[in-house]
Each structure stands twice: as structure tokens, then as C-alpha cells.
Design an enzyme around this catalytic site. Sequence first.
Site, short mmCIF file in Angstrom:
data_model
loop_
_atom_site.label_atom_id
_atom_site.label_comp_id
_atom_site.label_asym_id
_atom_site.label_seq_id
_atom_site.Cartn_x
_atom_site.Cartn_y
_atom_site.Cartn_z
N LYS A 100 3.08 -9.26 0.07
CA LYS A 100 4.19 -8.45 -0.04
C LYS A 100 5.27 -9.19 -0.01
O LYS A 100 5.26 -10.63 -0.09
CB LYS A 100 4.31 -7.68 1.12
CG LYS A 100 4.39 -8.71 2.66
CD LYS A 100 4.34 -7.62 3.73
CE LYS A 100 4.31 -8.47 5.01
NZ LYS A 100 3.92 -7.71 6.22
N ARG A 133 5.78 0.92 16.19
CA ARG A 133 6.33 0.98 14.86
C ARG A 133 5.64 1.82 13.92
O ARG A 133 6.06 3.18 13.96
CB ARG A 133 6.24 -0.55 14.22
CG ARG A 133 7.43 -0.99 13.35
CD ARG A 133 7.41 -2.15 13.02
NE ARG A 133 6.10 -2.75 12.37
CZ ARG A 133 5.70 -3.81 11.58
NH1 ARG A 133 6.69 -4.95 11.61
NH2 ARG A 133 4.63 -3.94 11.14
N TYR A 147 33.59 -26.45 6.09
CA TYR A 147 34.39 -25.60 6.35
C TYR A 147 34.51 -25.62 8.10
O TYR A 147 33.36 -25.73 8.67
CB TYR A 147 33.76 -24.32 6.25
CG TYR A 147 33.90 -23.93 4.46
CD1 TYR A 147 35.18 -23.76 4.03
CD2 TYR A 147 32.84 -23.68 3.86
CE1 TYR A 147 35.33 -23.49 2.76
CE2 TYR A 147 33.03 -23.52 2.28
CZ TYR A 147 34.33 -23.30 1.84
OH TYR A 147 34.46 -23.02 0.48
N MET A 183 28.13 -22.01 0.37
CA MET A 183 27.47 -21.21 -0.46
C MET A 183 26.77 -22.12 -1.50
O MET A 183 25.28 -21.54 -1.86
CB MET A 183 28.47 -20.29 -1.42
CG MET A 183 27.87 -19.47 -2.20
SD MET A 183 29.02 -18.50 -3.18
CE MET A 183 29.39 -17.26 -2.04
C1 LIG Z 1 2.93 -8.68 6.76
C2 LIG Z 1 1.72 -8.17 7.43
C3 LIG Z 1 0.51 -8.70 7.72
C4 LIG Z 1 0.57 -10.18 7.55
O1 LIG Z 1 1.26 -10.80 8.58
P1 LIG Z 1 1.10 -12.63 8.77
O2 LIG Z 1 1.83 -12.75 10.12
O3 LIG Z 1 2.18 -12.88 7.65
O4 LIG Z 1 -0.15 -13.08 8.53
C5 LIG Z 1 -0.57 -8.30 8.37
N1 LIG Z 1 -0.70 -6.73 8.57
C6 LIG Z 1 0.37 -5.99 8.05
C7 LIG Z 1 0.34 -4.60 8.65
C8 LIG Z 1 1.66 -6.78 7.81
O5 LIG Z 1 2.67 -5.78 7.63
#
Ligand SMILES: *Cc1c(COP(=O)(O)O)cnc(C)c1O
Length: 354
Positions: free
Chosen positions: A35, A130, A250, A298
Amino acid sequence: MSRPLRATIHLSALRHNLDVARRHAAHSRVLAVIKANGYGHGMLRAARAFAAADGFAVLAVQDAITLREAGFTQEILLLEGFFAPDELPLLAQHRIATVVHARWQLDALLRFPPANDIALWLKANSGMNRLGFQPAEFSAILASLQRSGAKLTLMTHFARADESGGVTGQLSRFNALSRGAELPRSMANSAALLCCPETHADWVRPGIMLYGASPLPQHSAAELGLQPAMTLNSEIIALRNIQAGDEVGYGGAFKAPCDMRVGVVACGYADGYPRHAQNGTPILVSGRRSRIVGRISMDMLTADLSHIPEAHVGSPVTLWGQGLPVEEVAAAAGTLSYELLCAVAQRVPMLERA
Ligand SMILES: *Cc1c(COP(=O)(O)O)cnc(C)c1O
């Protein structure tokens, strides 16, 4: 000459890290989580490096279709499920599996006749609060899906797998929910995969470890045998000597305590470098460890070169990656390696190295 900032993706490191995951969970199938554009490494590039994985997890149905069109035949899972009922025909057509975590998704599946063509990962809320069905409703939903002949995997996700003893409560709740169902099960993210073999079950779901960053605060990636898959490199583009009392950047966020030499690096927060990196955040110049001084701009940042007399305009700089773990930079910026890797900006050219 173009701007010297670039991200190099080490394909051999991606492959190596997948092997590490396999060795830890030798009896499980591996769903490589790609992802967020492969945690910033490029989704297709990551998928090709992880071609030996048993499946891939993404968020968007379009990403899943891109993987199918690129020829991947493994399991592909939508990690948060479908977002609208009109995605269901695409899932059936492209053989894309989906998480199911909400009633409205069950209702949409009931109204879609070929729903049994779609593999479902039924998600339980075992304590993270969640996504997922509550324990009290889970068994009835599971029973009715089993009666309907659905292709099922059971899953849950840990909130505190990176803490010692952090999976205990969720693991026992999930074990109770899935006991006797005789279905494949999946729980482990990277942290659980590395530290809790009792969570491995049928499918592990590693993400961050595949990219060579440690998910465990008390262990470095190197200690875990992981290799960084992204190195962010740039160069010194200007140098100056400053005197005790001079300020840098800055807001005068850094004031020189003594005479110093300071270098300007072509990398800023518009490239994805964290603006909240503190004075003292580590950086490599000509392979030697230095520290950031002053606020991140930036397009630029400034580093102390007082102890690196050989540094000159054009000297190589490593922001993170080989030689400087991204976790160290993240810690100095009050964030996680996940956020830094995902945030590398589109404008940063990305190169591949075998
Ligand atoms: C992102 C995610 C993972 C992977 O998690 P990591 O901590 O990057 O290994 C596994 N399961 C779900 C549901 C996730 O959203």
C-alpha cells in the site's frame, strides 16, 4: 547538471527482506503489503521485487487491477475492503479479494449475485477499535457467510505488536473467535511476524520490514538482518564559514556556539524530508556522520561540516538509507520510518539498483 537529490531503490534489499520474512514465518504464506505506493518505493517496482510472495495487499481497487494487468496471478487483497458497492463487479472480474469489516459491505455482497466468486477476508475487531466486526456479532456473521458458501479467511490487526506482551489480549480474543472455524487466518504485521511466532497462522502481512526498516523500537534493522531498500542522496550545493553567535536559517533556530563551517544540502520539506527534524538530526556527508543545524527549508537544509574539512561543493550526502537508518532520522523528527518513506515527493527522481 540537474538538482542532485534522488532516491535509489535497492531491489536486492527488497528481495532479501522478503526472504527474512519467509525464514521467520516458514509455515505461513506471505502477503506482501505494498500500500501507499509500496511504502514510497513504487508499487509495481515493489511487487516485481516481491514476485516470490504469495500475495499482495493494497488499498485501492485500481492498484489491484494494475497488478493484475502487470501479470501478477497471486492473491491480491484490498486491505480496507471495497469503498463502494459498484466496485464489486471489478473484484469478481479481476479475482481481487477484499476485507469485509462492516455491515454495509455484507449487504452489498448479498445484493451482488456472483459474490461467492470474491474471496472475503472477514475482519474482527479484537481490540484496536478501528476496523472490524465486534466479537459479539462476529460468530453469527461468520456462520451465515459459511452457510452461503463464501470463500473465507479470518483476520485481525494488532494495535501494539511493537511492545513486549503487546499482542496477548488481542491474540486470545481472536483465537477464541476463530476457534473451530477451520478457516485460514491472518494476524501478523511486521512487528508480530518478527517477535511473536504464535501470531503467524496461515498468512502473515509484513509491510515496513520488507522495506528494510525496523518495526521494533528496541531493535535496529541491522540487528534484525534487514537491509534498507531506499537511500535518499543529495550533495552539498554551498558552503560557508560562520562565527560564534551567527544564526542559521529561518527563525534563527540554530545559533553557532563557536566558529563553524556549514554546508547547504539540496533537500527540503517539499521533497518529503521532515520539517520537524531537530538540530542534531543525523546526516552523512562524504560518508561521515554529521548533524543538521537550523530549520529545514522547503528546498534546502543545512548541516554542520566543521569536523569534515574535506567537504566541498558537490560532496555526496545521504539523508537516510545505506549507512544511516531511516529510523534514526525519524526519531529525531518525532515521527516513524513509515511516514518518511511514504512521503518522498513526486519531484524526487527515483532510480533502481539491482
Ligand atoms: C499496513 C498494514 C500491515 C503492515 O503493517 P507493517 O507494520 O508495515 O508491517 C498489515 N496489516 C494491515 C491491516 C495493515 O493495514
